[in-house]
Write a protein that holds these residues in place. Structure first.
Motif, mmCIF file in Angstrom:
data_model
loop_
_atom_site.group_PDB
_atom_site.id
_atom_site.type_symbol
_atom_site.label_atom_id
_atom_site.label_comp_id
_atom_site.label_asym_id
_atom_site.label_seq_id
_atom_site.Cartn_x
_atom_site.Cartn_y
_atom_site.Cartn_z
ATOM 1 N N ASN A 72 22.893 10.656 -19.708
ATOM 2 C CA ASN A 72 22.639 9.383 -20.594
ATOM 3 C C ASN A 72 21.546 9.818 -21.651
ATOM 4 O O ASN A 72 20.563 10.251 -21.552
ATOM 5 C CB ASN A 72 21.911 8.487 -19.566
ATOM 6 N N ASN A 131 26.408 13.075 -14.775
ATOM 7 C CA ASN A 131 26.204 12.196 -15.879
ATOM 8 C C ASN A 131 25.092 12.669 -16.635
ATOM 9 O O ASN A 131 24.140 12.878 -16.039
ATOM 10 C CB ASN A 131 26.197 10.627 -15.233
ATOM 11 N N CYS A 137 20.114 13.883 -17.159
ATOM 12 C CA CYS A 137 21.328 14.339 -16.758
ATOM 13 C C CYS A 137 21.007 14.678 -15.102
ATOM 14 O O CYS A 137 20.128 14.903 -14.518
ATOM 15 C CB CYS A 137 21.630 15.835 -17.464
ATOM 16 N N THR A 158 26.741 7.625 -22.725
ATOM 17 C CA THR A 158 26.862 8.812 -21.362
ATOM 18 C C THR A 158 27.969 9.610 -21.909
ATOM 19 O O THR A 158 29.031 9.363 -22.389
ATOM 20 C CB THR A 158 27.084 7.805 -20.223
#
Length: 156
Positions: free
Chosen positions: A112, A110, A77, A131
């Motif tokens: 993942n 974001n 992140c 995501t």
């Protein structure tokens, strides 16, 4: 005058044929079967893929299309990217759901999630990623909001 030729000996032919047969057998063993089991895919997840959440999740939950034997999960992140500390993935009793705790607070940005699962025979069954975004400034509305008011400030 005739050109001189060397006769091919029987043992040389047998060696060549043996080598060719061995290579053909190895190719058959090492080539993936054209009839293979369907890959296990992600059906749903919490947090949902391609959505935003206001706070770091305490856990991840993933539901798969076929029974799962084991799972590996990683999550990164933020910017710069931070590898998050996760607990050991747990396959729940329904054998379709995998749950994993997020041991530390993820930074905003974001996130993942990468996963790899095996089938019940512990053979690799699927891999994938999804995501989601953590945005603590989110203005996402829920049913408890009756109205919205905005204030605009201009600083000079």
């Amino acid at each position: 005058m005739k050109a001189a030729t060397t006769p091919i000996r029987g043992t040389r032919v047998r060696r060549v044929l043996s080598l060719a047969a061995g290579l053909a057998a190895a190719a058959i063993v090492l080539t993936p079967s054209s009839v293979s089991a369907a890959e296990t895919t992600l059906v749903s997840a919490t947090p949902s893929p391609n959505t935003g959440v206001q706070t770091s999740p305490a856990s991840l939950s993933m539901v798969f299309s076929a029974p799962v034997g084991t799972a590996e999960v990683t999550m990164t992140c933020g910017d710069p990217v931070t590898l998050m500390t996760l607990g050991a993935p747990t396959v729940l009793a329904d054998q379709l759901t995998v749950s994993v705790t997020v041991s530390s607070t993820a930074p905003k940005g974001n996130c993942n999630v990468a996963w790899k699962v095996t089938d019940l025979n512990l053979q690799q069954a699927g891999t994938g990623t999804f995501t989601f975004t953590i945005d603590r400034k989110s203005t996402r509305l829920n049913s408890s909001h009756r109205c919205i008011s905005y204030a605009v400030f201009c600083l000079k």
